[in-house]
Design a protein around this motif. Sequence first.
Motif, PDB file in Angstrom:
ATOM      1  N   ASN A 104      10.999  -1.027  -5.548  1.00  0.00           N
ATOM      2  CA  ASN A 104       9.793  -0.339  -5.105  1.00  0.00           C
ATOM      3  C   ASN A 104       9.326   0.789  -6.029  1.00  0.00           C
ATOM      4  O   ASN A 104       8.160   0.838  -6.400  1.00  0.00           O
ATOM      5  CB  ASN A 104       9.968   0.174  -3.678  1.00  0.00           C
ATOM      6  N   LYS A 105      10.194   1.715  -6.408  1.00  0.00           N
ATOM      7  CA  LYS A 105       9.773   2.854  -7.230  1.00  0.00           C
ATOM      8  C   LYS A 105       9.243   2.369  -8.578  1.00  0.00           C
ATOM      9  O   LYS A 105       8.174   2.794  -9.017  1.00  0.00           O
ATOM     10  CB  LYS A 105      10.941   3.833  -7.420  1.00  0.00           C
ATOM     11  N   GLU A 153      -6.657  -5.512  -7.534  1.00  0.00           N
ATOM     12  CA  GLU A 153      -5.457  -6.159  -6.982  1.00  0.00           C
ATOM     13  C   GLU A 153      -4.253  -5.221  -7.048  1.00  0.00           C
ATOM     14  O   GLU A 153      -3.458  -5.147  -6.105  1.00  0.00           O
ATOM     15  CB  GLU A 153      -5.165  -7.457  -7.737  1.00  0.00           C
ATOM     16  N   ALA A 154      -4.105  -4.509  -8.164  1.00  0.00           N
ATOM     17  CA  ALA A 154      -2.988  -3.567  -8.307  1.00  0.00           C
ATOM     18  C   ALA A 154      -3.105  -2.443  -7.282  1.00  0.00           C
ATOM     19  O   ALA A 154      -2.115  -2.066  -6.642  1.00  0.00           O
ATOM     20  CB  ALA A 154      -2.940  -3.009  -9.729  1.00  0.00           C
ATOM     21  N   VAL A 155      -4.309  -1.916  -7.101  1.00  0.00           N
ATOM     22  CA  VAL A 155      -4.534  -0.852  -6.114  1.00  0.00           C
ATOM     23  C   VAL A 155      -4.224  -1.361  -4.709  1.00  0.00           C
ATOM     24  O   VAL A 155      -3.578  -0.664  -3.918  1.00  0.00           O
ATOM     25  CB  VAL A 155      -5.980  -0.309  -6.210  1.00  0.00           C
ATOM     26  N   ASN A 156      -4.658  -2.562  -4.403  1.00  0.00           N
ATOM     27  CA  ASN A 156      -4.364  -3.137  -3.082  1.00  0.00           C
ATOM     28  C   ASN A 156      -2.863  -3.280  -2.858  1.00  0.00           C
ATOM     29  O   ASN A 156      -2.366  -3.004  -1.758  1.00  0.00           O
ATOM     30  CB  ASN A 156      -5.070  -4.481  -2.905  1.00  0.00           C
ATOM     31  N   GLN A 157      -2.138  -3.703  -3.869  1.00  0.00           N
ATOM     32  CA  GLN A 157      -0.672  -3.809  -3.744  1.00  0.00           C
ATOM     33  C   GLN A 157      -0.048  -2.441  -3.515  1.00  0.00           C
ATOM     34  O   GLN A 157       0.887  -2.305  -2.734  1.00  0.00           O
ATOM     35  CB  GLN A 157      -0.068  -4.455  -4.998  1.00  0.00           C
ATOM     36  N   LEU A 158      -0.570  -1.442  -4.203  1.00  0.00           N
ATOM     37  CA  LEU A 158      -0.052  -0.086  -4.013  1.00  0.00           C
ATOM     38  C   LEU A 158      -0.263   0.376  -2.577  1.00  0.00           C
ATOM     39  O   LEU A 158       0.643   0.941  -1.955  1.00  0.00           O
ATOM     40  CB  LEU A 158      -0.731   0.885  -4.988  1.00  0.00           C
ATOM     41  N   LYS A 159      -1.432   0.113  -2.052  1.00  0.00           N
ATOM     42  CA  LYS A 159      -1.729   0.510  -0.674  1.00  0.00           C
ATOM     43  C   LYS A 159      -0.853  -0.252   0.325  1.00  0.00           C
ATOM     44  O   LYS A 159      -0.375   0.324   1.300  1.00  0.00           O
ATOM     45  CB  LYS A 159      -3.206   0.287  -0.380  1.00  0.00           C
ATOM     46  N   ILE A 160      -0.642  -1.539   0.072  1.00  0.00           N
ATOM     47  CA  ILE A 160       0.226  -2.343   0.939  1.00  0.00           C
ATOM     48  C   ILE A 160       1.639  -1.762   0.966  1.00  0.00           C
ATOM     49  O   ILE A 160       2.312  -1.754   1.990  1.00  0.00           O
ATOM     50  CB  ILE A 160       0.244  -3.821   0.486  1.00  0.00           C
ATOM     51  N   ASN A 161       2.073  -1.254  -0.200  1.00  0.00           N
ATOM     52  CA  ASN A 161       3.408  -0.656  -0.299  1.00  0.00           C
ATOM     53  C   ASN A 161       3.441   0.770   0.246  1.00  0.00           C
ATOM     54  O   ASN A 161       4.453   1.451   0.141  1.00  0.00           O
ATOM     55  CB  ASN A 161       3.894  -0.678  -1.752  1.00  0.00           C
ATOM     56  N   GLY A 162       2.309   1.238   0.811  1.00  0.00           N
ATOM     57  CA  GLY A 162       2.280   2.552   1.431  1.00  0.00           C
ATOM     58  C   GLY A 162       2.097   3.697   0.459  1.00  0.00           C
ATOM     59  O   GLY A 162       2.307   4.856   0.807  1.00  0.00           O
TER      60      GLY A 162
END
Length: 154
Positions: A105-106, A130-139
């Motif tokens: 994760n980190k 897509e990268a931003v969306n993944q970041l948001k999904i990861n909280g």
Amino acid sequence: MIQTNKDIAYYYNQKANEMLVSGNYIDATEYYKKALSHMPEEVIFYHNIGVGYMLREDYLKALTFFEIAVEKGLELDEIKLYIALSLYKTHQYAKILELLEPEENKNKIDFLIIKSKAALKVGNVQVAREAVNQLKINGFDSQELELIEKMIKI
């Protein structure tokens, strides 16, 4: 007692690790190279040399050693991040978009931030989104992420 190349290599590697911790990146890198000269098949030494160069902010040399480590079979999440960072610092943005992201994760979060910024640098808004969306999904949430989102919407 006669020391083997392996013993000598690991001695130099340990000394280099100590120097790295104390902030002596130049000597640490040289000691990692000494370790490598005694055991050129030890892939972690290539990684360690890359870290030394990265901490010295010589990202081009760091990238060379990280890539050799990967070619020789080293599979660490952190090396994926270090390669992305080195590519970013040497303005090789498009290559970052081709990399596999880390699983941990980190490292993944830091990687995705670099990837989103690189995507914007080459004008690939879709990959940045897509990268931003993944970041948001990861909280993940930060001022930097908010700024990247604003740049995507422009």
